[in-house]
Design an enzyme around this catalytic site. Structure first.
Site, PDB file in Angstrom:
ATOM      1  N   GLU A 174      50.573  78.510  63.135  1.00 51.73           N
ATOM      2  CA  GLU A 174      50.091  79.548  62.074  1.00 51.73           C
ATOM      3  C   GLU A 174      48.398  80.681  62.725  1.00 51.73           C
ATOM      4  O   GLU A 174      47.482  81.376  62.941  1.00 51.73           O
ATOM      5  CB  GLU A 174      49.962  80.538  60.684  1.00 51.73           C
ATOM      6  N   GLY A 203      49.383  84.470  50.716  1.00 43.25           N
ATOM      7  CA  GLY A 203      49.836  84.281  49.652  1.00 43.25           C
ATOM      8  C   GLY A 203      50.070  83.390  49.306  1.00 43.25           C
ATOM      9  O   GLY A 203      49.568  82.184  48.192  1.00 43.25           O
ATOM     10  N   ALA A 204      50.245  81.800  50.153  1.00 48.40           N
ATOM     11  CA  ALA A 204      50.954  81.194  49.696  1.00 48.40           C
ATOM     12  C   ALA A 204      50.032  79.751  50.363  1.00 48.40           C
ATOM     13  O   ALA A 204      50.073  78.347  50.124  1.00 48.40           O
ATOM     14  CB  ALA A 204      51.981  80.931  49.677  1.00 48.40           C
ATOM     15  N   SER A 205      49.142  80.470  51.585  1.00 48.72           N
ATOM     16  CA  SER A 205      48.736  78.949  51.910  1.00 48.72           C
ATOM     17  C   SER A 205      47.427  79.638  52.903  1.00 48.72           C
ATOM     18  O   SER A 205      47.015  81.173  53.040  1.00 48.72           O
ATOM     19  CB  SER A 205      49.376  78.948  53.671  1.00 48.72           C
ATOM     20  N   THR A 206      46.092  78.733  53.151  1.00 49.19           N
ATOM     21  CA  THR A 206      45.070  79.441  54.303  1.00 49.19           C
ATOM     22  C   THR A 206      44.815  78.161  55.358  1.00 49.19           C
ATOM     23  O   THR A 206      44.875  77.817  55.256  1.00 49.19           O
ATOM     24  CB  THR A 206      43.849  79.610  53.241  1.00 49.19           C
ATOM     25  N   GLN A 207      44.271  78.988  56.500  1.00 50.46           N
ATOM     26  CA  GLN A 207      44.450  78.639  57.469  1.00 50.46           C
ATOM     27  C   GLN A 207      42.378  78.417  57.885  1.00 50.46           C
ATOM     28  O   GLN A 207      41.532  79.728  57.666  1.00 50.46           O
ATOM     29  CB  GLN A 207      45.005  78.579  58.719  1.00 50.46           C
TER      30      GLN A 207
END
Length: 497
Positions: A174, A203-207
């Site tokens: 991602e 909403g649930a993760s960040t990269q």
């Protein structure tokens, strides 16, 4: 009568040879013009299409991409041509009713069926990529996750496209494909320019993904991804933080505030005057916080707001772990991160939150940004509701937290300073295409789709030149022959002289 016959015999244009030469000459000229026109006419451009469904934690979106059938440095030139936001929540929300996950995609798929040319339907690849929402569901209930994917598969296979499967993307994929998207749209890959880092917040993760001259992948191999695009090799640092998307981070924050199982929480990240009754069971039903649920907690708690940015920052800081680091440099939670380098594009929730708060201009000093956010958080809840009558209350109630969380994540989590903060550019679209992982994903997949043979002129270049030369020589010879009646006159004139 004899006089007319004598004149006709003396007129060279009435001889059979002259007539034949004229006819052949006209045919040769027509042939030359025809060959030139047919050989040099514009060739019709062939296009291919691809469809990618981004099944995120909060919603699903469909994107249609188009690119020339011929390739450019072995990488198709992909452009977004259409997008469709699926009504309803993300597919992971249908764990208890999997069939609805497939049904929710129908409307956007029907639009795609009309948009893609019918003659291309059977060869248009269709992919569904699920991100952090399905990662979390798969952790909690793998059977439910499989049921959702099965329902999605059955729904998508009813359409005339070339269904290629639905799967969960890893956080690394991602982040990496988001980086490809940003740099591809800016044409940095094609021109071999210095690349831009990518910051993605869902909403649930960040990269976070970027190329660093000081990172060769040896210190933390799991965070290294190699790409070859447009003839250039890229060694990319990328990491995805599951549970640190804005929605799950909000749960982490509330979980910290309710560790003792109180009946009421006064929240500095909510506006003064805000109040709501919330269920402990709902707050703690995510795997990001389920193991933290306090024992003996009441069924509900009363959530009120105080609107204090400084105190909100202190609360938000508790969702990060800044103490453990076994590497030379870390971001948070003991994760390796090389020193930041170059500019960064921040998209998805980064853009939508900061755009709502009118804070996308990073030329504004960081301290001024904090002052503006401080004033927003201190604004009474009633006034906020009046100012934004069309906004959903659920999202409206969280913008103070989301803005504070974004600044904390960027400055304390990723180590941007008041100086390097201006290197960030909040973006929604680049040249008409949405910023996100889907375009990078599609771009990467075009390397595995065989290119069609391009349309060529009817004749090869050598053959074309040969035919034109022969016809031109023939016309020249015929022209000389057409002057044949003048030859005797010229010779007689020379004799007289």
């Amino acid at each position: 009568m004899s006089a007319q016959r004598e004149m006709k015999e003396k007129n060279p244009w009435h001889t059979p040879v002259t007539i034949i030469i004229t006819v052949i000459g006209v045919i040769a000229i027509v042939a030359l013009v025809t060959v030139a026109v047919v050989q040099n006419r514009p060739l019709p451009q062939k296009y291919k299409y691809g469809i990618v469904l981004d099944a995120g934690s909060s919603h699903t979106a469909l994107y249609i991409y188009e690119w020339p059938a011929e390739k450019d440095n072995n990488t198709g030139r992909v452009e977004q041509k259409h997008s469709c936001k699926v009504d309803g929540p993300g597919i992971s929300s249908y764990a208890s009713a999997p069939l609805k996950a497939g049904q929710s995609l129908r409307e956007c798929m029907q639009k795609a069926e009309k948009w893609v040319p019918s003659k291309r339907h059977h060869e248009t690849p269709l992919y569904l990529g699920a991100t952090a929402g399905m990662r979390l569901l798969n952790m909690v209930d793998s059977v439910a996750s499989e049921d959702v994917f099965q329902a999605v598969k059955e729904a998508l296979q009813k359409f005339p496209f070339s269904y290629q499967g639905a799967r969960i993307l890893s956080g690394q994929e991602e982040g990496a494909f988001g980086w490809v998207t940003v740099n591809y749209l800016d044409e940095r890959l094609k021109q071999g320019l210095e690349t831009t880092g990518a910051l993605d917040l869902g909403g649930a993760s960040t990269q976070i993904s970027f190329v660093s001259d000081n990172y060769d992948g040896s210190e933390s191999p799991n965070n290294s991804v190699n790409f070859r695009l447009y003839g250039n090799d890229y060694n990319l640092y990328t990491h995805s933080f599951l549970c640190y998307g804005k929605d799950q981070a909000h749960r982490l924050k509330l979980a910290h505030q309710t560790q003792s199982g109180p009946n009421a929480v006064a929240d500095p990240c909510s506006h003064p005057g805000y109040n709501a009754t919330k269920k402990y069971s709902v707050l703690y039903d995510s795997p990001c916080v389920s193991d933290r649920k306090p024992q003996g907690a009441p069924a509900t708690f009363h959530h009120t707001g105080t609107g204090n940015l400084q105190q909100c920052q202190e609360v938000v800081r508790n969702v990060f772990n800044f103490t453990d680091c076994k590497y030379s440099h870390c971001s948070f939670n003991g994760v390796f991160q090389p020193i930041l380098q170059g500019g960064f594009g921040a998209f998805s929730a980064y853009y939508f939150v900061m755009d709502f708060l009118n804070l996308t201009d990073t030329t504004v000093p960081l301290e001024a940004v904090k002052e503006q956010l401080k004033a927003y958080c201190a604004t009474p809840w009633d006034q906020i509701v009046q100012q934004h009558p069309k906004a959903k209350l659920k999202y409206l109630a969280e913008y103070c937290f989301s803005g504070t969380y974004i600044l904390s994540l960027l400055t304390e989590g990723y180590n941007f300073t008041s100086v390097t903060y201006s290197d960030i550019k909040f973006i929604e679209k680049i040249k008409g295409s949405d910023a996100g992982w889907t375009l990078g994903y599609m771009l990467n997949l075009t390397n595995m789709i065989p290119a069609e043979a391009p349309d060529f002129p009817p004749l090869p270049h050598a053959g074309y030149v040969s035919i034109v030369t022969i016809i031109a020589v023939l016309i020249f010879i015929l022209f000389l022959f057409s002057l044949r009646p003048l030859w005797p006159r010229c010779s007689k004139q020379q004799q007289i002289v």
